[in-house]
Design an enzyme around this catalytic site. Structure first.
Site, PDB file in Angstrom:
ATOM      1  N   LYS A  11       0.454  -1.053  -0.119  1.00 31.87           N
ATOM      2  CA  LYS A  11      -0.217  -0.263  -0.077  1.00 31.87           C
ATOM      3  C   LYS A  11       0.766   1.522   0.002  1.00 31.87           C
ATOM      4  O   LYS A  11       2.047   1.392   0.490  1.00 31.87           O
ATOM      5  CB  LYS A  11      -0.640   0.096   1.057  1.00 31.87           C
ATOM      6  CG  LYS A  11      -1.717  -1.176   1.360  1.00 31.87           C
ATOM      7  CD  LYS A  11      -3.135  -0.965   2.222  1.00 31.87           C
ATOM      8  CE  LYS A  11      -3.695  -1.774   2.345  1.00 31.87           C
ATOM      9  NZ  LYS A  11      -4.938  -2.182   2.617  1.00 31.87           N
ATOM     10  N   TYR A  51     -12.282  -2.358  -3.630  1.00 30.46           N
ATOM     11  CA  TYR A  51     -12.695  -2.906  -2.775  1.00 30.46           C
ATOM     12  C   TYR A  51     -14.747  -2.508  -2.318  1.00 30.46           C
ATOM     13  O   TYR A  51     -15.030  -2.424  -1.390  1.00 30.46           O
ATOM     14  CB  TYR A  51     -12.532  -1.429  -1.814  1.00 30.46           C
ATOM     15  CG  TYR A  51     -10.612  -1.654  -0.613  1.00 30.46           C
ATOM     16  CD1 TYR A  51     -11.195  -2.434  -0.415  1.00 30.46           C
ATOM     17  CD2 TYR A  51     -10.139  -0.665  -1.819  1.00 30.46           C
ATOM     18  CE1 TYR A  51      -9.466  -3.329  -0.244  1.00 30.46           C
ATOM     19  CE2 TYR A  51      -8.132  -1.722  -0.542  1.00 30.46           C
ATOM     20  CZ  TYR A  51      -8.321  -2.219  -0.077  1.00 30.46           C
ATOM     21  OH  TYR A  51      -6.949  -2.671   0.678  1.00 30.46           O
ATOM     22  N   ASN A 114      -1.508   0.668   5.972  1.00 30.84           N
ATOM     23  CA  ASN A 114      -1.620  -1.130   7.109  1.00 30.84           C
ATOM     24  C   ASN A 114      -0.314  -2.104   6.819  1.00 30.84           C
ATOM     25  O   ASN A 114      -0.081  -2.971   6.562  1.00 30.84           O
ATOM     26  CB  ASN A 114      -2.662  -1.924   7.581  1.00 30.84           C
ATOM     27  CG  ASN A 114      -3.660  -2.337   6.852  1.00 30.84           C
ATOM     28  OD1 ASN A 114      -3.772  -2.211   5.276  1.00 30.84           O
ATOM     29  ND2 ASN A 114      -4.633  -2.945   7.006  1.00 30.84           N
ATOM     30  N   HIS A 117      -2.405  -5.457   1.714  1.00 29.98           N
ATOM     31  CA  HIS A 117      -3.400  -5.718   1.645  1.00 29.98           C
ATOM     32  C   HIS A 117      -3.376  -7.964   0.993  1.00 29.98           C
ATOM     33  O   HIS A 117      -2.260  -7.785   0.629  1.00 29.98           O
ATOM     34  CB  HIS A 117      -4.463  -5.941   0.753  1.00 29.98           C
ATOM     35  CG  HIS A 117      -5.231  -6.336   0.002  1.00 29.98           C
ATOM     36  ND1 HIS A 117      -6.992  -6.430   0.774  1.00 29.98           N
ATOM     37  CD2 HIS A 117      -5.579  -7.135  -1.420  1.00 29.98           C
ATOM     38  CE1 HIS A 117      -7.733  -7.234  -0.053  1.00 29.98           C
ATOM     39  NE2 HIS A 117      -7.069  -7.766  -1.088  1.00 29.98           N
ATOM     40  N   GLU A 128      -9.657 -11.509  -7.028  1.00 31.36           N
ATOM     41  CA  GLU A 128      -8.811 -10.114  -7.351  1.00 31.36           C
ATOM     42  C   GLU A 128      -7.635 -10.149  -8.020  1.00 31.36           C
ATOM     43  O   GLU A 128      -7.248  -9.008  -8.195  1.00 31.36           O
ATOM     44  CB  GLU A 128      -7.906 -10.225  -5.462  1.00 31.36           C
ATOM     45  CG  GLU A 128      -9.144  -9.594  -5.030  1.00 31.36           C
ATOM     46  CD  GLU A 128      -9.159  -9.204  -3.146  1.00 31.36           C
ATOM     47  OE1 GLU A 128      -7.465  -9.840  -3.380  1.00 31.36           O
ATOM     48  OE2 GLU A 128     -10.183  -8.876  -2.318  1.00 31.36           O
TER      49      GLU A 128
HETATM   50  P1  CMP Z   1      -7.689  -4.755   3.483  1.00 33.81           P
HETATM   51  O1  CMP Z   1      -6.919  -6.023   3.948  1.00 33.81           O
HETATM   52  O2  CMP Z   1      -7.074  -3.584   2.773  1.00 33.81           O
HETATM   53  O3  CMP Z   1      -8.943  -4.596   3.464  1.00 33.81           O
HETATM   54  C1  CMP Z   1      -9.818  -3.277   3.762  1.00 33.81           C
HETATM   55  C2  CMP Z   1      -9.028  -2.273   4.499  1.00 33.81           C
HETATM   56  O4  CMP Z   1     -10.005  -1.709   4.976  1.00 33.81           O
HETATM   57  C3  CMP Z   1      -8.322  -2.932   5.437  1.00 33.81           C
HETATM   58  O5  CMP Z   1      -7.367  -4.017   4.875  1.00 33.81           O
HETATM   59  C4  CMP Z   1      -7.868  -1.577   5.835  1.00 33.81           C
HETATM   60  O6  CMP Z   1      -6.926  -1.588   5.611  1.00 33.81           O
HETATM   61  C5  CMP Z   1      -8.831  -0.452   6.521  1.00 33.81           C
HETATM   62  N1  CMP Z   1     -10.089  -0.517   6.698  1.00 33.81           N
HETATM   63  C6  CMP Z   1      -9.742   1.133   7.622  1.00 33.81           C
HETATM   64  N2  CMP Z   1     -10.124   1.054   8.644  1.00 33.81           N
HETATM   65  C7  CMP Z   1     -10.853  -0.450   8.976  1.00 33.81           C
HETATM   66  C8  CMP Z   1     -11.864  -0.864  10.229  1.00 33.81           C
HETATM   67  N3  CMP Z   1     -12.356  -0.165  10.568  1.00 33.81           N
HETATM   68  N4  CMP Z   1     -11.656  -2.117  10.054  1.00 33.81           N
HETATM   69  C9  CMP Z   1     -11.435  -2.373   8.788  1.00 33.81           C
HETATM   70  N5  CMP Z   1     -10.251  -2.183   7.732  1.00 33.81           N
HETATM   71  C10 CMP Z   1     -10.107  -1.091   8.054  1.00 33.81           C
END
Ligand code: CMP
Length: 140
Positions: A11, A51, A114, A117, A128
């Site tokens: 990311k 998403y 974070n 993904h 995906e």
């Molecule tokens: P990802 O695995 O990319 O899938 C959805 C993303 O939403 C997740 O990782 C997080 O980076 C982001 N995200 C932001 N806020 C939240 C939240 N409260 N709960 C879950 N995912 C979140």
């Protein structure tokens, strides 16, 4: 069990901090092979489409804004139980809950920024992977 493939995204928070190689080293150390990889800038429409499953969630708009804020590296990881193995290497979505040694524990800045993904099931992995790569782009 046969080889599996999963979709991974490094990311914008991680590309900004020049962590692509450090993150890829974690995948390789866990026995995952990088069989396709491309650095791209997502458009807002692409991030919304990728998403779409989260479009009713309160964090959706912020997530899309974050994902278009810088380059991402989209990649296909291959290995035994690749979906589950990648999720282990990534660690919990919220870095505050991620286990020591995981990518998110070591590198993530927040639940949103974070660093990575990864697909959450073999079924979603197929969807995906196809979102970003044609069959000929993947060299096992
Ligand atoms: P990802 O695995 O990319 O899938 C959805 C993303 O939403 C997740 O990782 C997080 O980076 C982001 N995200 C932001 N806020 C939240 C939240 N409260 N709960 C879950 N995912 C979140």
């Amino acid at each position: 069990m046969a080889l599996e493939r999963t979709l991974s995204i490094i990311k914008p928070d991680a590309t900004r901090r020049n962590l692509t190689g450090a993150i890829n080293a974690k995948f390789e150390a866990a026995g995952l092979r990088l069989v396709a990889q491309r650095r791209i800038r997502l458009t807002t429409a692409q991030a919304e489409a990728f998403y779409a499953v989260h479009k009713e969630r309160p964090f959706f708009r912020d997530l899309v804004t974050f994902m278009v804020s810088g380059p991402v590296v989209v990649q296909v990881l291959e290995g035994e139980h690749a979906v589950a193995r990648n999720r282990e290497v990534m660690g919990a979505t919220n870095p505050a809950n991620a286990a020591p040694g995981t990518i998110r524990k070591e590198f993530a800045e927040s639940i949103e920024a974070n660093s990575v993904h990864g697909s959450d099931s073999a079924e979603n992995a197929a969807i995906e992977v196809a979102f970003f790569f044609a069959g000929l782009d993947i060299v096992g």
